[in-house]
Design a protein around this motif. Structure first.
Motif, mmCIF file in Angstrom:
data_model
loop_
_atom_site.group_PDB
_atom_site.id
_atom_site.type_symbol
_atom_site.label_atom_id
_atom_site.label_comp_id
_atom_site.label_asym_id
_atom_site.label_seq_id
_atom_site.Cartn_x
_atom_site.Cartn_y
_atom_site.Cartn_z
ATOM 1 N N SER A 93 -14.997 -15.707 -0.213
ATOM 2 C CA SER A 93 -14.647 -16.982 -0.835
ATOM 3 C C SER A 93 -14.427 -16.862 -2.338
ATOM 4 N N ARG A 94 -14.894 -15.781 -2.958
ATOM 5 C CA ARG A 94 -14.752 -15.618 -4.408
ATOM 6 C C ARG A 94 -13.742 -14.531 -4.761
ATOM 7 N N ILE A 95 -12.898 -14.131 -3.829
ATOM 8 C CA ILE A 95 -11.927 -13.091 -4.100
ATOM 9 C C ILE A 95 -10.902 -13.580 -5.120
ATOM 10 N N SER A 96 -10.535 -12.713 -6.029
ATOM 11 C CA SER A 96 -9.492 -13.007 -7.010
ATOM 12 C C SER A 96 -8.180 -12.437 -6.478
ATOM 13 N N ILE A 97 -7.344 -13.297 -5.956
ATOM 14 C CA ILE A 97 -6.117 -12.833 -5.305
ATOM 15 C C ILE A 97 -5.178 -12.195 -6.316
ATOM 16 N N SER A 98 -4.981 -12.840 -7.439
ATOM 17 C CA SER A 98 -4.030 -12.318 -8.423
ATOM 18 C C SER A 98 -4.483 -10.957 -8.951
ATOM 19 N N ARG A 99 -5.768 -10.838 -9.262
ATOM 20 C CA ARG A 99 -6.240 -9.568 -9.789
ATOM 21 C C ARG A 99 -6.209 -8.475 -8.711
ATOM 22 N N SER A 100 -6.533 -8.845 -7.471
ATOM 23 C CA SER A 100 -6.483 -7.870 -6.377
ATOM 24 C C SER A 100 -5.061 -7.376 -6.155
ATOM 25 N N MET A 101 -4.066 -8.273 -6.229
ATOM 26 C CA MET A 101 -2.679 -7.873 -6.037
ATOM 27 C C MET A 101 -2.206 -6.976 -7.173
ATOM 28 N N ARG A 102 -2.656 -7.262 -8.404
ATOM 29 C CA ARG A 102 -2.282 -6.386 -9.518
ATOM 30 C C ARG A 102 -2.878 -4.996 -9.337
ATOM 31 N N GLU A 103 -4.109 -4.933 -8.892
ATOM 32 C CA GLU A 103 -4.741 -3.637 -8.657
ATOM 33 C C GLU A 103 -4.011 -2.867 -7.553
ATOM 34 N N ALA A 104 -3.613 -3.584 -6.494
ATOM 35 C CA ALA A 104 -2.888 -2.933 -5.401
ATOM 36 C C ALA A 104 -1.527 -2.417 -5.865
ATOM 37 N N TYR A 105 -0.851 -3.225 -6.671
ATOM 38 C CA TYR A 105 0.469 -2.820 -7.183
ATOM 39 C C TYR A 105 0.340 -1.588 -8.070
ATOM 40 N N ALA A 106 -0.669 -1.570 -8.943
ATOM 41 C CA ALA A 106 -0.875 -0.415 -9.815
ATOM 42 C C ALA A 106 -1.226 0.832 -8.992
ATOM 43 N N ARG A 107 -2.033 0.664 -7.955
ATOM 44 C CA ARG A 107 -2.398 1.805 -7.114
ATOM 45 C C ARG A 107 -1.169 2.352 -6.389
ATOM 46 N N ARG A 108 -0.309 1.474 -5.858
ATOM 47 C CA ARG A 108 0.880 1.932 -5.148
ATOM 48 C C ARG A 108 1.817 2.691 -6.084
ATOM 49 N N ILE A 109 1.944 2.182 -7.313
ATOM 50 C CA ILE A 109 2.788 2.886 -8.283
ATOM 51 C C ILE A 109 2.209 4.269 -8.578
ATOM 52 N N ALA A 110 0.878 4.319 -8.804
ATOM 53 C CA ALA A 110 0.249 5.599 -9.148
ATOM 54 C C ALA A 110 0.327 6.599 -8.006
ATOM 55 N N MET A 111 0.145 6.143 -6.762
ATOM 56 C CA MET A 111 0.143 7.066 -5.618
ATOM 57 C C MET A 111 1.554 7.484 -5.226
ATOM 58 N N ARG A 112 2.532 6.633 -5.388
ATOM 59 C CA ARG A 112 3.886 6.945 -4.960
ATOM 60 C C ARG A 112 4.676 7.732 -6.010
ATOM 61 N N ALA A 113 4.262 7.622 -7.271
ATOM 62 C CA ALA A 113 5.055 8.246 -8.344
ATOM 63 C C ALA A 113 5.272 9.747 -8.123
ATOM 64 N N PRO A 114 4.223 10.599 -7.910
ATOM 65 C CA PRO A 114 4.489 12.041 -7.708
ATOM 66 C C PRO A 114 5.257 12.335 -6.416
ATOM 67 N N ILE A 115 5.036 11.514 -5.374
ATOM 68 C CA ILE A 115 5.749 11.725 -4.113
ATOM 69 C C ILE A 115 7.231 11.422 -4.301
ATOM 70 N N LYS A 116 7.517 10.301 -5.016
ATOM 71 C CA LYS A 116 8.917 9.949 -5.248
ATOM 72 C C LYS A 116 9.597 10.994 -6.128
ATOM 73 N N ARG A 117 8.839 11.516 -7.082
ATOM 74 C CA ARG A 117 9.416 12.552 -7.934
ATOM 75 C C ARG A 117 9.759 13.799 -7.097
ATOM 76 N N ALA A 118 8.854 14.215 -6.215
ATOM 77 C CA ALA A 118 9.129 15.362 -5.321
ATOM 78 C C ALA A 118 10.277 15.058 -4.368
ATOM 79 N N LEU A 119 10.361 13.762 -3.916
ATOM 80 C CA LEU A 119 11.440 13.367 -3.018
ATOM 81 C C LEU A 119 12.789 13.467 -3.726
ATOM 82 N N ARG A 120 12.847 13.002 -4.967
ATOM 83 C CA ARG A 120 14.103 13.075 -5.709
ATOM 84 C C ARG A 120 14.516 14.542 -5.915
#
Length: 429
Positions: free
Chosen positions: A162-189
């Motif tokens: 009931s006390r979850i911060s949706i906006s902050r959780s989504m920002r954290e998820a977005y930052a994590r996806r960028i950080a995890m995908r960046a080296p993979i996308k670089r290797a893919l390119r």
């Protein structure tokens, strides 16, 4: 722009918003009726509502109608009184009056009664105490940690849903996806570029094994990108709450009443009504107000509400005993650094001759430096007594925080009360 209209019905299935508009529109008439009702009935009866009447002329709406002037051609039925050329006398303008609503008894004409409606208890008290407040009410430091407010205290990775911060959780998820995908996308390119370069080579120089290896690598990298979760439990953030102490406006009112032999039953009844009105006023407007009842003759005692109003104990008069007791109670239970202190005193002004000087000294040196307000009412139809004259000296030294008025009849209680506790201009904002 979106508009919200409150159409919630009240108990009689009428719009509560329209009722508030009506009360505000005819506030002057209602307030006058309420003041008359307060003077007409006892203070002990003030907790019920009141039936209010407004003259019909004050609630009538403007209308357009034809005037009496001008030339008109009409065809009137025949009669035995008038002939052609006679002048008909103009009506006196009272044809619609003289009925049940105005002008007394009559055998002709129509009329309307005054518009009457009933104020609820809350609405009645709202008009009774309109514009009144405790003077010089101040915020004091916290007395204890009993009064707290739960406020947000940052974010944490653990908490309840009931006390979850949706906006902050989504920002954290977005930052994590960028950080995890960046080296993979670089290797893919890089793999895609190598595959393109290999496919553009001359067929004789092209390496099919290398092409197959690069395609497999590209497929593996694409699957790794798709496998990165949109949101993970690592991303979740929860609002944390903590109890924060809140400063509060706390006040204590000392009700001091003279019950000596010089106070007749009439005087005591007026004093009781004054304090009952004061009690209703405090109960209506302030939740954090305590009442202390002090009766005195030659000695003073702190008593309960029932004994304060109905005890038959009597004796001589030494007012300083009550003031000394008030000072002791303040020192023991109500430190001025944490409480707003008020005193309301009712007396006939009669006092032991040498004691009036003592009262003035107690007020000037001991009490007034600690009090927010002191209200003194002298209940006597005669000249002022010695206590009044000594109190005048106190009022000169503390003009903003010491007030004194005289009450002769019960009808003066309400006007005097409003004068003592009217809202000051400095506090109106």
């Amino acid at each position: 722009m979106t508009y919200f209209i409150d159409r919630r019905p009240n108990a009689k299935h009428k719009s509560a918003v329209n009722r508030q508009r009506f009360l505000e529109r005819y506030r002057k008439h209602i307030k006058r009726s309420v003041e008359e009702a307060v003077n007409r009935r006892s203070i002990t009866d003030m907790e019920r509502g009141e039936k209010v009447s407004i003259p019909t002329k004050d609630i009538s709406e403007p209308v357009f109608q034809h005037g009496q002037g001008g030339e008109r051609s009409i065809v009137a039925p025949g009669n035995k009184e008038f002939v052609e050329g006679d002048k008909i006398r103009r009506p006196d303008g009272q044809g619609g009056g003289g009925g049940a609503g105005e002008g007394g008894a009559s055998n002709q004409g129509d009329g309307m009664d005054e518009f009457a409606f009933t104020l609820s208890r809350e609405e009645f008290l709202e008009f009774v105490f309109d514009g009144l407040e405790l003077p010089h009410l101040q915020r004091k430091p916290l007395k204890s940690l009993d009064e707290v407010k739960m406020v947000r205290a940052g974010l944490a990775r653990d908490g309840v849903p009931s006390r979850i911060s949706i906006s902050r959780s989504m920002r954290e998820a977005y930052a994590r996806r960028i950080a995890m995908r960046a080296p993979i996308k670089r290797a893919l390119r890089e793999a895609e570029a190598a595959l393109t370069a290999e496919e553009r080579k001359d067929p004789v120089l092209r390496n099919p094994a290398r092409i197959s290896e690069l395609k497999a690598e590209i497929e593996r990298l694409q699957k790794r990108i798709e496998a990165v979760p949109f949101i993970d439990t690592y991303d979740l953030r929860y609002h944390q709450l903590q109890a924060q102490p809140q400063p509060s406006s706390k006040a204590v009112m000392f009700c001091v009443m003279d019950v000596s032999g010089s106070m007749t039953q009439h005087h005591k009844d007026i004093a009781k009504r004054f304090f009952l009105l004061l009690y209703l006023f405090l109960e209506k407007h302030y939740e954090k107000v305590e009442l202390v009842f002090v009766r005195h003759h030659t000695t003073a005692r702190e008593v309960g509400e029932e004994e304060f109003f109905y005890s038959r104990e009597t004796g001589g008069t030494i007012v300083s005993s009550a003031l000394t007791l008030v000072k002791k109670i303040i020192d023991k239970r109500y430190p001025p650094s944490q409480w707003n202190l008020y005193v309301a005193q009712a007396s006939d002004g009669d006092n032991w001759d040498d004691d009036s000087d003592t009262c003035r000294e107690l007020l000037v040196k001991e009490l007034m430096p600690q009090l927010q307000y002191y209200a003194y009412v002298e209940i006597t139809p005669h000249d002022h007594q010695s206590l009044w004259h000594e109190y005048e000296g106190v009022a000169e030294q503390f003009p903003e925080r010491f007030a004194m008025r005289q009450i002769v009849e019960a009808g003066e209680i309400y006007p005097v009360f409003r004068e003592l506790f009217k809202r000051r201009l400095s506090q109106a904002g």
